[in-house]
Motif scaffolding. Structure first.
Motif, short mmCIF file in Angstrom:
data_model
loop_
_atom_site.label_atom_id
_atom_site.label_comp_id
_atom_site.label_asym_id
_atom_site.label_seq_id
_atom_site.Cartn_x
_atom_site.Cartn_y
_atom_site.Cartn_z
N HIS A 129 27.89 47.94 39.21
CA HIS A 129 29.52 47.55 39.80
C HIS A 129 30.09 47.67 38.46
CE1 HIS A 129 28.74 46.95 44.04
NE2 HIS A 129 28.07 46.22 43.86
N SER A 130 29.57 47.68 36.93
CA SER A 130 30.97 48.10 36.38
C SER A 130 31.84 49.00 36.34
CB SER A 130 30.02 48.47 34.48
OG SER A 130 29.70 50.00 34.92
N LYS A 131 33.27 49.05 35.53
CA LYS A 131 33.94 50.19 35.24
C LYS A 131 32.98 51.37 35.71
CE LYS A 131 37.90 47.73 34.23
NZ LYS A 131 39.04 46.60 33.32
N ARG A 132 32.10 52.52 35.06
CA ARG A 132 32.30 52.75 34.58
C ARG A 132 31.27 53.92 36.77
NH1 ARG A 132 28.16 55.83 29.78
NH2 ARG A 132 27.90 57.73 31.05
N ARG A 133 29.87 52.50 36.44
CA ARG A 133 29.33 52.75 37.29
C ARG A 133 29.95 53.31 38.73
NH1 ARG A 133 23.45 53.22 38.29
NH2 ARG A 133 23.22 52.31 41.37
N ASP A 134 31.04 52.17 38.54
CA ASP A 134 31.08 51.87 40.40
C ASP A 134 32.83 53.31 40.28
OD1 ASP A 134 30.80 50.02 41.51
OD2 ASP A 134 33.02 48.72 40.66
N ALA A 135 32.93 54.16 39.15
CA ALA A 135 33.50 54.74 39.71
C ALA A 135 33.34 56.49 39.32
CB ALA A 135 33.85 55.21 37.87
N GLN A 136 31.50 56.26 39.05
CA GLN A 136 30.69 57.09 39.75
C GLN A 136 30.26 57.24 40.92
OE1 GLN A 136 27.11 56.12 37.11
NE2 GLN A 136 27.41 57.79 35.92
N ALA A 137 29.31 55.69 41.57
CA ALA A 137 29.04 55.84 43.16
C ALA A 137 30.17 56.48 43.88
CB ALA A 137 29.23 54.09 43.19
N GLU A 267 33.18 46.52 50.73
CA GLU A 267 31.65 47.07 51.02
C GLU A 267 31.22 47.92 49.70
OE1 GLU A 267 33.67 48.69 54.65
OE2 GLU A 267 33.78 47.93 52.76
N HIS A 268 32.42 48.49 48.42
CA HIS A 268 32.05 48.64 47.49
C HIS A 268 31.42 47.71 46.19
CE1 HIS A 268 31.80 53.08 49.63
NE2 HIS A 268 33.08 52.18 49.49
N ILE A 269 31.80 46.21 46.82
CA ILE A 269 32.77 45.46 45.65
C ILE A 269 30.62 44.70 44.92
CG2 ILE A 269 33.33 42.85 45.01
CD1 ILE A 269 35.27 45.92 45.20
N TYR A 277 36.57 39.13 42.86
CA TYR A 277 37.63 39.81 43.29
C TYR A 277 38.23 39.62 44.51
CZ TYR A 277 38.54 43.81 47.46
OH TYR A 277 38.86 43.82 48.23
N PHE A 278 37.58 37.89 45.26
CA PHE A 278 39.10 37.41 46.36
C PHE A 278 39.82 36.66 45.08
CE2 PHE A 278 36.50 38.20 49.64
CZ PHE A 278 36.75 39.03 50.24
N SER A 279 39.12 36.72 43.89
CA SER A 279 40.99 35.26 43.24
C SER A 279 40.97 36.42 42.06
CB SER A 279 39.27 34.65 42.17
OG SER A 279 38.53 33.97 42.94
N PHE A 317 26.48 55.98 50.39
CA PHE A 317 27.58 54.90 50.00
C PHE A 317 26.13 53.66 48.10
CE2 PHE A 317 29.24 54.36 54.01
CZ PHE A 317 30.96 54.92 52.95
N PRO A 318 26.44 55.06 47.85
CA PRO A 318 25.28 54.30 46.19
C PRO A 318 26.67 52.90 45.76
CG PRO A 318 25.89 56.15 45.86
CD PRO A 318 26.56 56.22 46.99
N ASP A 319 25.09 51.82 45.89
CA ASP A 319 25.52 50.85 45.33
C ASP A 319 26.03 49.91 46.60
OD1 ASP A 319 23.97 51.25 43.20
OD2 ASP A 319 25.87 51.06 41.98
N GLY A 320 26.74 50.34 47.91
CA GLY A 320 27.27 49.66 49.05
C GLY A 320 26.47 48.31 49.04
N GLU A 321 27.01 46.83 49.60
CA GLU A 321 26.30 46.16 49.98
C GLU A 321 27.22 45.41 50.79
OE1 GLU A 321 25.42 43.09 46.81
OE2 GLU A 321 25.61 44.41 45.27
#
Length: 421
Positions: A129-137, A267-269, A277-279, A317-321
């Motif tokens: 969930h870094s910006k780069r990794r989220d972009a990859q996922a 789901e991706h956060i 995220y919610f803040s 969904f890589p990294d999905g939680e």
């Protein structure tokens, strides 16, 4: 033991399916509606060396196993095959093939996963969930082909749970109703400003602009989604009101929005990032602004968020939680939102997925030509499996509505819900 017999032993002789193998062997129930064709002895290697249902999924995605008949029916019929394969069952398989040199050699060799598996899908949680990794996922899943998604999703290009107003409503009617339900829950009115995070192909953004006269900004990490959405906005004459940007939601500089919608992004956060995220979204709103969170959930919080070794995480969904609805609500509450409404739409998602499954089957040859057979197979088995998940309450879909109250506790909410529930 023949290759077909190996699969029958795994499934059990009572399973109403037929097994056929490249060696001419057949087993199971001749003429059954569902047939598994085993194209390679190495399919057994995937079953033995991969955990649980992942082995059968890998064998199917790689083309070593074919499924004839409706995939949803196949999976619902063969849940035992797709369930966890115990060590004892694996020993039964191995014992059954030791007498055949070809099968014995196939089982002894551990195959690499099919190329459709995300190469970065298994890392420690603290690296996600870094910006780069989220972009990859996000790119792995969404930057497949806009044409492919048009065939699967239909004209709405909405890749989230629809809401069916009537038993016989079409998928398109249900997607329109979903966007309208979100708009009504948010209390959208002409002149308001909406931020839609994880906006996909811009469905909510365009709906808010066209139907409610709202100035709407959508953001997505998928470059292909953003390009498609911007063209659709221009083609529909909505450019003065609607915009979609290719960017991380965390980079949105504007604030003072009247409403925020998050449809299928949570789901991706990642669980650890939900408080921030919610803040962040709370901080984007004016007082009295509403936020609607629409996300896949799980029935409880007793198990890990998602199996990192499972098929969905590796291929889809890589990294999905996924978290339980209570946990999601708690995070919204702790970020400052007053929770005003929540509902579960899980049966609606099962219907939505069935519509997507039919669309894919109707365009199967074109889809294979567009994205390759392996990717098309991933989608076929993933969507059909998710139908079962929603039907049998393994997973759910919750909409949670929160409001940012003023310093005196004022919310400017209706005394009772006014969105038709």
């Amino acid at each position: 033991m023949t290759l077909a017999k190996v699969f029958e032993r795994l499934a059990g002789p009572a399973a109403p399916v037929e097994f056929a193998a490249y060696d001419g062997s057949r087993s199971g129930h001749p003429g059954a509606d569902i047939r598994f064709d085993v194209r390679s002895p190495y399919a057994v290697s995937y079953l033995v060396h991969s955990p649980g249902a992942l082995g059968l999924a890998r064998a199917y995605v790689s083309g070593m196993v074919d499924v004839s008949g409706d995939m949803y029916t196949a999976l619902s019929t063969m849940q035992k095959v797709l369930g966890d394969v115990t060590p004892r069952e694996k020993l039964r398989i191995v014992g059954g093939v030791l007498g055949d040199p070809l099968l014995r050699g196939a089982v002894s060799r551990r195959l690499p996963p099919p190329p459709q598996e995300a190469p970065f899908s298994r890392v420690p949680a603290w690296l996600r969930h870094s910006k780069r990794r989220d972009a990859q996922a996000i790119s792995h899943h969404y930057d497949v082909s806009n044409t492919f998604y048009e065939w699967v999703l239909g004209p709405s290009m909405a890749y989230t749970c629809a809401c069916f107003p009537e038993e016989n409503s079409t998928l398109e009617e249900a997607q329109f109703h979903k966007h309208d339900l979100v708009a009504k829950k948010l209390g959208l009115k002409p002149g308001m400003r909406l931020l839609d995070v994880g906006c996909g192909w811009g469905g909510m953004v365009m709906h808010a602009a066209k139907e409610y006269g709202v100035k709407a900004l959508g953001v997505t990490l998928s470059k292909q989604q953003a390009e498609w959405a911007q063209k659709a906005i221009a083609d529909r004459g909505l450019s003065e009101l609607a915009e979609v940007r290719h960017m991380d939601y965390r980079d949105v500089a504007e604030s003072g929005f009247d409403a925020v919608s998050s449809i299928g992004l949570t789901e991706h956060i990642g669980k650890a990032n939900l408080p921030s995220y919610f803040s962040f979204l709370y901080g984007k709103l004016k007082p009295y602004g509403r936020m609607l969170n629409h996300t896949i959930t799980r029935p409880d919080n007793l198990a890990p968020s998602m199996k990192q070794s499972g098929f969905i995480n590796r291929y889809v969904f890589p990294d999905g939680e996924l978290e339980g609805p209570g946990f999601i609500q708690q995070q919204m509450n702790d970020a400052g939102f007053e929770i005003r409404h929540q509902e579960n739409l899980r049966e609606h998602y099962a219907r939505t997925l069935l519509g997507w499954c039919r669309n894919l089957d109707d365009h199967w040859d074109e889809a294979v030509a567009e994205v390759g057979e392996g990717t098309a197979r991933v989608w076929r088995v993933y969507m059909a499996g998710c139908v079962l998940g929603f039907e049998q309450n393994w997973i759910q879909l919750h909409q949670t509505l929160g409001v940012k109250v003023d310093d005196e506790g004022g919310a400017r909410m209706p005394l009772r819900p006014d969105w038709g529930v």
